[in-house]
Design a protein around this motif. Structure first.
Motif, PDB file in Angstrom:
ATOM      1  N   ALA A  35     -88.488  52.013   1.038  1.00 54.62           N
ATOM      2  CA  ALA A  35     -89.099  50.684   1.140  1.00 54.62           C
ATOM      3  C   ALA A  35     -88.087  49.601   0.790  1.00 54.62           C
ATOM      4  CB  ALA A  35     -90.314  50.605   0.205  1.00 54.62           C
ATOM      5  N   GLN A  36     -87.256  49.868  -0.213  1.00 54.28           N
ATOM      6  CA  GLN A  36     -86.244  48.895  -0.631  1.00 54.28           C
ATOM      7  C   GLN A  36     -85.245  48.617   0.480  1.00 54.28           C
ATOM      8  OE1 GLN A  36     -82.615  49.421  -3.550  1.00 54.28           O
ATOM      9  NE2 GLN A  36     -84.472  49.126  -4.763  1.00 54.28           N
ATOM     10  N   VAL A  37     -84.800  49.659   1.166  1.00 49.66           N
ATOM     11  CA  VAL A  37     -83.825  49.484   2.248  1.00 49.66           C
ATOM     12  C   VAL A  37     -84.434  48.716   3.416  1.00 49.66           C
ATOM     13  CG1 VAL A  37     -82.450  50.687   3.996  1.00 49.66           C
ATOM     14  CG2 VAL A  37     -82.494  51.529   1.646  1.00 49.66           C
ATOM     15  N   LEU A  38     -85.639  49.073   3.825  1.00 51.31           N
ATOM     16  CA  LEU A  38     -86.269  48.429   4.965  1.00 51.31           C
ATOM     17  C   LEU A  38     -86.487  46.931   4.721  1.00 51.31           C
ATOM     18  CD1 LEU A  38     -88.911  51.137   5.980  1.00 51.31           C
ATOM     19  CD2 LEU A  38     -86.769  50.579   7.146  1.00 51.31           C
ATOM     20  N   VAL A  39     -86.850  46.581   3.500  1.00 51.90           N
ATOM     21  CA  VAL A  39     -87.106  45.177   3.178  1.00 51.90           C
ATOM     22  C   VAL A  39     -85.809  44.427   2.886  1.00 51.90           C
ATOM     23  CG1 VAL A  39     -88.201  43.603   1.528  1.00 51.90           C
ATOM     24  CG2 VAL A  39     -89.422  45.638   2.314  1.00 51.90           C
ATOM     25  N   GLY A  40     -84.870  45.069   2.190  1.00 50.21           N
ATOM     26  CA  GLY A  40     -83.702  44.369   1.684  1.00 50.21           C
ATOM     27  C   GLY A  40     -82.442  44.412   2.510  1.00 50.21           C
ATOM     28  N   GLY A  79     -75.494  50.091   9.441  1.00 48.87           N
ATOM     29  CA  GLY A  79     -75.252  50.986   8.316  1.00 48.87           C
ATOM     30  C   GLY A  79     -76.506  51.357   7.557  1.00 48.87           C
ATOM     31  N   SER A  80     -77.686  51.186   8.185  1.00 49.22           N
ATOM     32  CA  SER A  80     -78.932  51.439   7.460  1.00 49.22           C
ATOM     33  C   SER A  80     -79.368  52.892   7.497  1.00 49.22           C
ATOM     34  CB  SER A  80     -80.058  50.552   8.018  1.00 49.22           C
ATOM     35  OG  SER A  80     -80.290  50.837   9.385  1.00 49.22           O
ATOM     36  N   LEU A  81     -78.789  53.698   8.410  1.00 48.68           N
ATOM     37  CA  LEU A  81     -79.190  55.096   8.499  1.00 48.68           C
ATOM     38  C   LEU A  81     -78.877  55.845   7.213  1.00 48.68           C
ATOM     39  CD1 LEU A  81     -80.233  57.559  10.017  1.00 48.68           C
ATOM     40  CD2 LEU A  81     -77.928  57.878  10.967  1.00 48.68           C
ATOM     41  N   LEU A  82     -77.633  55.713   6.762  1.00 53.31           N
ATOM     42  CA  LEU A  82     -77.260  56.392   5.520  1.00 53.31           C
ATOM     43  C   LEU A  82     -78.024  55.843   4.315  1.00 53.31           C
ATOM     44  CD1 LEU A  82     -75.452  58.554   4.277  1.00 53.31           C
ATOM     45  CD2 LEU A  82     -73.709  56.811   3.927  1.00 53.31           C
TER      46      LEU A  82
END
Length: 309
Positions: A35-40, A79-82
């Motif tokens: 959730a943090q990655v998707l939002v931030g 770079g969001s995959l990793l």
């Protein structure tokens, strides 16, 4: 008080550490990290572009406009995959170590109400320190992907990577494990200090709400958890942001042709060229990201724990 608002936050009575509780903490922490990655992620990409820019006067708005014009909206998720995998693991480490240490302190103190602010800081700090060893290389890979553009160059720092594994392969070719873990010292310092304050702030706010309203932890409303999570994110970044700038400078340095030898050389260069303002480059998108990203993290963690329980 409706059942919907009664999220089983953490501990209401002494519970000894167990593998079952740890497994729940890890899974719930992973959900919080995703959730943090998707939002931030869009805020983080903007921050990294600012930190790596050769022009100290570049504004966040200019970075956003450039990304949209030249690379499209999906560029914000470079770079969001990793991170989706890795940051999920990182946050799970933070939460699981923090929760484990809280159970240890709670068991020793014969009740959660007896834990001190210092113990909350230690529990969070240990979670951050453990997480730093995984976060360091993951953030290095993510940053290399975030700063690359569609233009090609013979400079190794501007190489167009095919993905995270290509970045790892190239980092290993340039300098092995030491290059992959470049910036690990400021990373560990940032995680230990920042995450310690992060969880300490959250606990202080929750404890105050419990005492003021005579509530059990599971009765703390979900909207308050969002608010406390956001405020915790603010205190974390206000405390450790300059350390993050130093780390990013080391991890965006030209591969194999290093400008910076270590953290001290970054500090000297920033102070000489930009003064104290150099240690807060990219602060605006970071502080804007803090509230929604960390609110999402805590809500995802708590609701996952509720479902598991």
């Amino acid at each position: 008080m409706t059942q919907e608002s009664e999220i089983p936050l953490l501990l209401d009575e002494p519970v000894s550490p167990s593998s079952a509780n740890t497994a729940k903490d890890i899974f719930a922490g992973t959900m919080g990290g995703i959730a943090q990655v998707l939002v931030g992620q869009p805020f983080d990409t903007t921050k990294v572009r600012l930190q790596s820019s050769s022009n100290p006067n570049t504004s966040p708005i200019e970075v956003v406009r450039s990304l949209l014009k030249n690379e499209g909206p999906l560029a914000f998720y470079k770079g969001s995959l990793l991170p989706l995998i890795g940051i999920g693991a990182c946050v799970s480490i933070q939460f699981s170590v923090n929760e484990y240490m809280k159970r240890v302190f709670t068991y020793i103190n014969n009740g959660p109400g007896n834990m001190t602010i210092g113990q909350f800081f230690i529990a969070g700090g240990l979670g951050g320190f453990a997480n730093g060893f995984l976060a360091g290389p993951i953030e290095h890979v993510r940053i290399r992907l975030q700063i690359q553009t569609k233009t090609t160059s013979t400079n190794s720092n501007s190489r167009i990577y095919k993905g995270p594994f290509d970045v790892l392969k190239h980092l290993n070719e340039v300098g092995g494990i030491s290059t992959i873990y470049r910036g690990i010292v400021p990373t560990l310092l940032r995680e230990s200090l920042g995450i310690g304050i992060y969880f300490m702030t959250f606990e202080a706010l929750v404890q105050n709400s419990m005492k003021k309203n005579n509530l059990l932890r599971k009765q703390v409303e979900s909207w308050k958890l969002c608010l406390y999570g956001g405020l915790s994110g603010y205190t974390m970044w206000l405390t450790c942001y300059p350390i993050d700038v130093i780390k990013s400078k080391l991890q965006t340095d030209t591969l194999g042709n290093w400008k910076y030898k270590n953290s001290l050389s970054v500090i000297k260069d920033l102070w000489k060229t930009q003064g104290w303002r150099g240690f807060f480059v990219g602060f605006t998108p970071t502080i804007l990201r803090a509230a929604p990203a960390n609110a999402a993290t805590f809500v995802a963690f708590e609701w996952t724990m509720r479902l598991l329980n």
